[in-house]
Structure formats: structure tokens, C-alpha cells
Scaffold this motif. Sequence first.
Motif, PDB file in Angstrom:
ATOM      1  N   LEU A  24       0.819  -1.347   0.115  1.00 31.29           N
ATOM      2  CA  LEU A  24       0.041   0.145  -0.099  1.00 31.29           C
ATOM      3  C   LEU A  24       0.843   1.293   0.053  1.00 31.29           C
ATOM      4  CD1 LEU A  24      -2.781  -0.946   2.321  1.00 31.29           C
ATOM      5  CD2 LEU A  24      -3.088  -0.712  -0.068  1.00 31.29           C
ATOM      6  N   MET A  25       2.027   1.304   0.794  1.00 29.88           N
ATOM      7  CA  MET A  25       2.703   2.317   0.676  1.00 29.88           C
ATOM      8  C   MET A  25       3.528   2.530  -0.719  1.00 29.88           C
ATOM      9  SD  MET A  25       4.632   1.939   4.530  1.00 29.88           S
ATOM     10  CE  MET A  25       5.516   3.601   4.440  1.00 29.88           C
ATOM     11  N   ASP A  26       3.845   1.449  -1.288  1.00 29.05           N
ATOM     12  CA  ASP A  26       4.334   1.824  -2.664  1.00 29.05           C
ATOM     13  C   ASP A  26       3.366   2.003  -3.456  1.00 29.05           C
ATOM     14  OD1 ASP A  26       6.651   0.557  -1.951  1.00 29.05           O
ATOM     15  OD2 ASP A  26       6.232  -1.439  -2.607  1.00 29.05           O
ATOM     16  N   VAL A  27       2.000   1.555  -3.281  1.00 28.41           N
ATOM     17  CA  VAL A  27       0.764   2.065  -4.140  1.00 28.41           C
ATOM     18  C   VAL A  27       0.575   3.776  -4.090  1.00 28.41           C
ATOM     19  CG1 VAL A  27      -1.531   2.118  -4.604  1.00 28.41           C
ATOM     20  CG2 VAL A  27      -0.264   0.065  -4.441  1.00 28.41           C
ATOM     21  N   VAL A  28       0.908   4.177  -3.033  1.00 33.23           N
ATOM     22  CA  VAL A  28       0.643   5.583  -2.632  1.00 33.23           C
ATOM     23  C   VAL A  28       2.074   6.302  -3.218  1.00 33.23           C
ATOM     24  CG1 VAL A  28       0.592   7.389  -0.767  1.00 33.23           C
ATOM     25  CG2 VAL A  28      -0.941   5.240  -0.614  1.00 33.23           C
ATOM     26  N   GLU A  29       3.007   5.634  -3.100  1.00 32.18           N
ATOM     27  CA  GLU A  29       3.996   6.600  -3.685  1.00 32.18           C
ATOM     28  C   GLU A  29       3.929   6.347  -5.104  1.00 32.18           C
ATOM     29  OE1 GLU A  29       8.906   6.166  -3.686  1.00 32.18           O
ATOM     30  OE2 GLU A  29       7.713   5.005  -2.465  1.00 32.18           O
ATOM     31  N   ALA A  30       3.582   5.343  -5.844  1.00 38.91           N
ATOM     32  CA  ALA A  30       3.295   5.568  -7.277  1.00 38.91           C
ATOM     33  C   ALA A  30       2.396   6.502  -7.778  1.00 38.91           C
ATOM     34  CB  ALA A  30       3.133   3.959  -7.785  1.00 38.91           C
ATOM     35  N   ARG A  31       1.433   6.587  -6.799  1.00 37.61           N
ATOM     36  CA  ARG A  31       0.142   7.371  -7.276  1.00 37.61           C
ATOM     37  C   ARG A  31       0.387   8.859  -7.077  1.00 37.61           C
ATOM     38  NH1 ARG A  31      -4.625   6.454  -3.239  1.00 37.61           N
ATOM     39  NH2 ARG A  31      -4.292   4.211  -4.249  1.00 37.61           N
ATOM     40  N   PRO A  96      -9.835  -2.089  -7.546  1.00 35.06           N
ATOM     41  CA  PRO A  96      -9.226  -0.737  -8.069  1.00 35.06           C
ATOM     42  C   PRO A  96      -7.885  -0.849  -7.800  1.00 35.06           C
ATOM     43  CG  PRO A  96     -11.411  -0.339  -7.039  1.00 35.06           C
ATOM     44  CD  PRO A  96     -11.122  -1.715  -6.630  1.00 35.06           C
ATOM     45  N   ILE A  97      -7.623  -1.691  -6.611  1.00 34.91           N
ATOM     46  CA  ILE A  97      -6.033  -1.397  -6.282  1.00 34.91           C
ATOM     47  C   ILE A  97      -5.012  -2.579  -7.004  1.00 34.91           C
ATOM     48  CG2 ILE A  97      -4.390  -2.147  -4.199  1.00 34.91           C
ATOM     49  CD1 ILE A  97      -5.918   0.417  -3.839  1.00 34.91           C
ATOM     50  N   THR A  98      -5.808  -3.668  -7.720  1.00 39.76           N
ATOM     51  CA  THR A  98      -5.174  -4.484  -8.289  1.00 39.76           C
ATOM     52  C   THR A  98      -4.365  -3.787  -9.572  1.00 39.76           C
ATOM     53  OG1 THR A  98      -6.624  -6.379  -7.721  1.00 39.76           O
ATOM     54  CG2 THR A  98      -5.389  -6.609  -9.655  1.00 39.76           C
ATOM     55  N   ALA A  99      -4.985  -3.164 -10.246  1.00 38.65           N
ATOM     56  CA  ALA A  99      -4.282  -2.427 -11.238  1.00 38.65           C
ATOM     57  C   ALA A  99      -3.258  -1.658 -10.880  1.00 38.65           C
ATOM     58  CB  ALA A  99      -5.260  -1.484 -12.116  1.00 38.65           C
ATOM     59  N   GLN A 100      -3.190  -0.909  -9.899  1.00 35.34           N
ATOM     60  CA  GLN A 100      -2.279  -0.280  -9.321  1.00 35.34           C
ATOM     61  C   GLN A 100      -1.185  -0.702  -8.584  1.00 35.34           C
ATOM     62  OE1 GLN A 100      -4.499   2.165  -6.364  1.00 35.34           O
ATOM     63  NE2 GLN A 100      -4.564   3.846  -7.829  1.00 35.34           N
ATOM     64  N   LEU A 101      -1.254  -2.069  -8.320  1.00 36.54           N
ATOM     65  CA  LEU A 101      -0.441  -2.975  -7.727  1.00 36.54           C
ATOM     66  C   LEU A 101       0.380  -3.531  -8.928  1.00 36.54           C
ATOM     67  CD1 LEU A 101      -2.143  -5.144  -4.989  1.00 36.54           C
ATOM     68  CD2 LEU A 101      -0.694  -3.350  -4.672  1.00 36.54           C
ATOM     69  N   ASP A 102      -0.338  -3.798 -10.039  1.00 38.28           N
ATOM     70  CA  ASP A 102       0.350  -4.345 -11.146  1.00 38.28           C
ATOM     71  C   ASP A 102       1.361  -3.253 -11.798  1.00 38.28           C
ATOM     72  OD1 ASP A 102      -0.805  -6.745 -10.999  1.00 38.28           O
ATOM     73  OD2 ASP A 102      -2.582  -6.307 -12.537  1.00 38.28           O
TER      74      ASP A 102
END
Length: 147
Positions: A24-31, A96-102
Motif C-alpha cells: 500500500l505504501m508503494d501504491v501511494v508513492e506510485a500514485r 481498483p487496487i489490483t491495477a495499481q499493484l500491477d
Amino acid sequence: MSAKESEEQQQSATELLANRLRTLMDVVEARTGEEVTFTAISDYLSGRGVTLSRSRWSYILNGHRRIDDVALLDALSDFFEMPHGYLRGEAGVPEPITAQLDLVRAMRAAKVRSFAARTLGDLSPETLSAITTYLDKEAERVRGPQS
């Protein structure tokens, strides 16, 4: 259930929580393009009446201690805009998080490939392809079942 099985399940749950939080921290950083800081998390939690010490955060994030504090887990879920059951291990990854994780995984793989290409210098296309194939297989092995 034996004590060993119970201990293994607790360790698995602890590791799952740590992995989900780091992801989740990585997703927020990517976002956002910015790293999530302990201060940001702590300030948010304080506003919710939940206290989190830096050492406890480290234990949680590194999978060193099992956390059953529902108020803390739910407040962290709210911080990351996730369903409450996700960090408790009661729910899978929301769509919605799956695409961001990918995207995060692809970005990580691209960084590794770029680093390898710069570090290894002039390699044949066949060698670079073999390295890329290996990295893809390793990423798939590490990722395992979607967590």
C-alpha cells in the motif's frame, strides 16, 4: 490445531499484514510521487485517537509482531483508503487496487532491468533477454498468489 500450526498461522498473518502495508505504501508513492512517511501516518492516526509509536510501526511494517488492535488496523485502512477487512486479512485485494499493484510491480521490474542494463554494460541482446526472462520468473515466484 497444534501449537506449531497456530504459531505458523500467526506468523503467516503477521507477514501478510506487513506485505500488504508495504505494498500500500508503494501504491501511494506510485500514485502521488511521494513516499509515505511515518509522520504522515502517525498524524493521521492521532487525529483518529489512535497512538502509534515509531518502534511499533517498525515491528508491524517488518512483520516482527502480530497486531490484533482492530482500531489501529481500521485507522490504517482508512489512511490507505482500503476496506477494513483488508489489513485484518479478512478480504482480498480490492479490484481498483489490483491495477495499481500491477503498475507498481511493473515499475519495480523496470527499475531492476534498467539498473541491470546500466550495470552490465554491453551485453548481447540474447543475454539481456535471458536476464529479463529470469527477472520476470523471479517476480512471479515472489509474488505468488495474489495477497
